[in-house]
Design a protein around this motif. Sequence first.
Motif, PDB file in Angstrom:
ATOM      1  N   TYR A 286       9.959  -7.951 -20.432  1.00 55.28           N
ATOM      2  CA  TYR A 286      10.076  -7.183 -19.198  1.00 55.28           C
ATOM      3  C   TYR A 286      10.778  -8.030 -18.148  1.00 55.28           C
ATOM      4  O   TYR A 286      10.886  -9.256 -18.276  1.00 55.28           O
ATOM      5  CB  TYR A 286       8.703  -6.728 -18.686  1.00 55.28           C
ATOM      6  CG  TYR A 286       7.775  -7.848 -18.278  1.00 55.28           C
ATOM      7  CD1 TYR A 286       7.742  -8.323 -16.965  1.00 55.28           C
ATOM      8  CD2 TYR A 286       6.926  -8.450 -19.209  1.00 55.28           C
ATOM      9  CE1 TYR A 286       6.893  -9.359 -16.595  1.00 55.28           C
ATOM     10  CE2 TYR A 286       6.086  -9.484 -18.855  1.00 55.28           C
ATOM     11  CZ  TYR A 286       6.069  -9.932 -17.547  1.00 55.28           C
ATOM     12  OH  TYR A 286       5.240 -10.964 -17.176  1.00 55.28           O
ATOM     13  N   ASP A 338      10.215  -3.778 -14.927  1.00 55.26           N
ATOM     14  CA  ASP A 338      10.958  -2.946 -15.879  1.00 55.26           C
ATOM     15  C   ASP A 338      10.585  -3.428 -17.276  1.00 55.26           C
ATOM     16  O   ASP A 338      10.941  -4.534 -17.678  1.00 55.26           O
ATOM     17  CB  ASP A 338      12.457  -3.079 -15.621  1.00 55.26           C
ATOM     18  CG  ASP A 338      13.280  -2.116 -16.476  1.00 55.26           C
ATOM     19  OD1 ASP A 338      12.717  -1.498 -17.405  1.00 55.26           O
ATOM     20  OD2 ASP A 338      14.483  -1.972 -16.206  1.00 55.26           O
ATOM     21  N   SER A 339       9.836  -2.606 -18.004  1.00 63.66           N
ATOM     22  CA  SER A 339       9.302  -3.006 -19.308  1.00 63.66           C
ATOM     23  C   SER A 339      10.140  -2.446 -20.452  1.00 63.66           C
ATOM     24  O   SER A 339      10.618  -1.306 -20.392  1.00 63.66           O
ATOM     25  CB  SER A 339       7.858  -2.510 -19.449  1.00 63.66           C
ATOM     26  OG  SER A 339       7.391  -2.697 -20.765  1.00 63.66           O
ATOM     27  N   ASN A 340      10.304  -3.251 -21.476  1.00 64.46           N
ATOM     28  CA  ASN A 340      10.955  -2.783 -22.702  1.00 64.46           C
ATOM     29  C   ASN A 340       9.940  -2.315 -23.732  1.00 64.46           C
ATOM     30  O   ASN A 340      10.316  -1.746 -24.760  1.00 64.46           O
ATOM     31  CB  ASN A 340      11.805  -3.903 -23.325  1.00 64.46           C
ATOM     32  CG  ASN A 340      13.066  -4.180 -22.532  1.00 64.46           C
ATOM     33  OD1 ASN A 340      13.550  -3.316 -21.811  1.00 64.46           O
ATOM     34  ND2 ASN A 340      13.584  -5.385 -22.650  1.00 64.46           N
ATOM     35  N   MET A 360       1.196  -8.096 -18.231  1.00 63.54           N
ATOM     36  CA  MET A 360       2.196  -8.094 -17.161  1.00 63.54           C
ATOM     37  C   MET A 360       1.536  -8.296 -15.800  1.00 63.54           C
ATOM     38  O   MET A 360       2.072  -8.993 -14.932  1.00 63.54           O
ATOM     39  CB  MET A 360       2.977  -6.781 -17.187  1.00 63.54           C
ATOM     40  CG  MET A 360       3.881  -6.638 -18.410  1.00 63.54           C
ATOM     41  SD  MET A 360       4.559  -4.972 -18.611  1.00 63.54           S
ATOM     42  CE  MET A 360       5.598  -4.838 -17.176  1.00 63.54           C
TER      43      MET A 360
END
Length: 641
Positions: A286, A338-340, A360
């Motif tokens: 992220y 912004d997370s993958n 996170m």
Amino acid sequence: MSDTTQAEKHGFQTEVKQLLNLMIHSLYSNKEIFLRELVSNASDAADKLRFKALENNALLESDPDLHVRISVNKDANTITISDNGVGMTRDEVMSNLGTIAKSGTKEFFSQLSGDQSKDSKLIGQFGVGFYSSFIVADAVTVRTRAAGVDVAQGVEWKSAGDGEFTIADIEKQSRGTDIILHLQDEAKEFLDEWKLRQIVTTYSDHLNIPVQMWKEATEESEGPDGEKIEAQPGEWETINSGQALWTRDKSDISDEEYKEFYKTVAHDFDEPLLWSHNKVEGKNEYTSLLYIPKRAPFDLWNRDSQKGIKLYVQRVFIMDDAEQFMPTYLRFVKGLVDSNDLPLNVSREILQDNRITRSMRSASTKKVLSMLSKLAKNDAEKYAEFWDNFGGVLKEGPAEDQGNAEKIASLLRFASTHEDSAEQRVSLDDYLSRMQEGQDKIYYIVADSYEAARNNPALEIFRKKGIEVLLMSDRIDEWLMSHLNEYQEKSFQSVTRGDLDLGDMDNEDAKKAHEESEKAFATTVERFQKALGDNVKSVRVTHRLTDSPACIVTDENDMSTQMAKLMEAAGQQVPETKYIFEVNPEHALVQRIADETDDARFGDWADILLQQATLAERGSLKDPGSYVRKLNEMMLTLTNK
């Protein structure tokens, strides 16, 4: 499009009238931010539709390409900002454009001074959004239709910023919102398309929604080498880069770009105090871009206000106030993650108990605390600025986040007997560096005010021995100290609770003198106990006082004075606390009372001493009138002798 109902007239909420007046008169030097605010809102509307369409693709209707468009009509003297985003229903228009839903409005307006330059900065703290339209427009028209509803359910809103607005139902073929600004004469500079492009490049280049302006058609022409250049039809041209700033490499982003992005994401006029941009790879992937503002927003203490940071998943906007990624005591932090790894259809419920979210959140929390630690170490003046704005919120940390309690404690600042000013703040590390030989506790006092803490009689022995005491007077301080048990293996000790034990700092001669004093005064202590009865828990000889005749202290196992006040203020029932009454046998007044042979008069004097001590500790009495009458009677008796 055409009106299908008669326009209804409504009055603005009182706070909106005040804000509009400020927009018109205070922000003359920051006019261009209207475009930043309106384009940002339009981009958010497009982002929200993109997210909703993940579950209901029909909301995109026949127009899947999301965009924001800016157009100019020089003949009509108007600028139009349009989006094909989520749009608004009639109820949403009434709620969003007729009132200020943001909490803290009362405090905000109470601080306005009438000084235009100062007030404009306050507006930046409050946030302006749609109402920034009236910085440049003397009338505004909004036409909107919510995605997925019939074309006949469009809404038109109009206002000249004069305290009223009209609202009517219209037909609107396209979904989304058009905001038409009828420019003031002094704002005609914004009819220059080149200037509008420059503003978008400055403030909104990072938006991942295309921001477009119309490019006029060109005729066939001849190049410098005689080559033929074909005619081009007119078209909508994207004028922003469209690359989300946080996805770029840090080395390619200037400080100015970071600052302008903050102003967009936080709707703040001011630059941020500091920021941190991090890309995490490995088990969880992220990106986070976290900002700490310079000034506190007006709804900082409102528990119901929106908190948290923006959440994106694979650069798709998911939600505005994802509080799951930042603890409540860091609610002032702005920015995004912004997370993958999270799914695109992630919900608040899923976020609440999710392993990725917890990881996170933990990492983001530590990153913010690390940012603040570096700031405190490298720039004390800047950290003091942060503390003045957000210190009270940070004090919530040890109760909420025991895992980081020591780190948070290192960031706390307090007034102290070492400094003779409420503005001078010391850290716990400062305190430890000045501890005396043999001192094994961190001493503190909590009171209603700095003055009450500094002048509390319980500090007398500490001043005599040169032992530093932390002076606490914030409402939250008692709550803080009930959760902060130790720091760097040194325990905390309130100077107004329990037995006073100075340990190795009391020499043998002093301890022996205390014991002898207790024995010599034992009979008088019994008389005080009998006279005061159930009004006190017990009576004993004090070791805290050098100049005052008496004081009251709380038993170690009883609720402290400040905690009781805190709970009472919250509307909770609090059991009555009986204090320990300590008397100073060395004081002339106590010695005079001890010589009194009349038990009734002795009792009156004992009660007066208790009330004085209570007043010094609590700041108030249950029956001040009775105390004053009794004191006057005793003073008259002395005068008549």
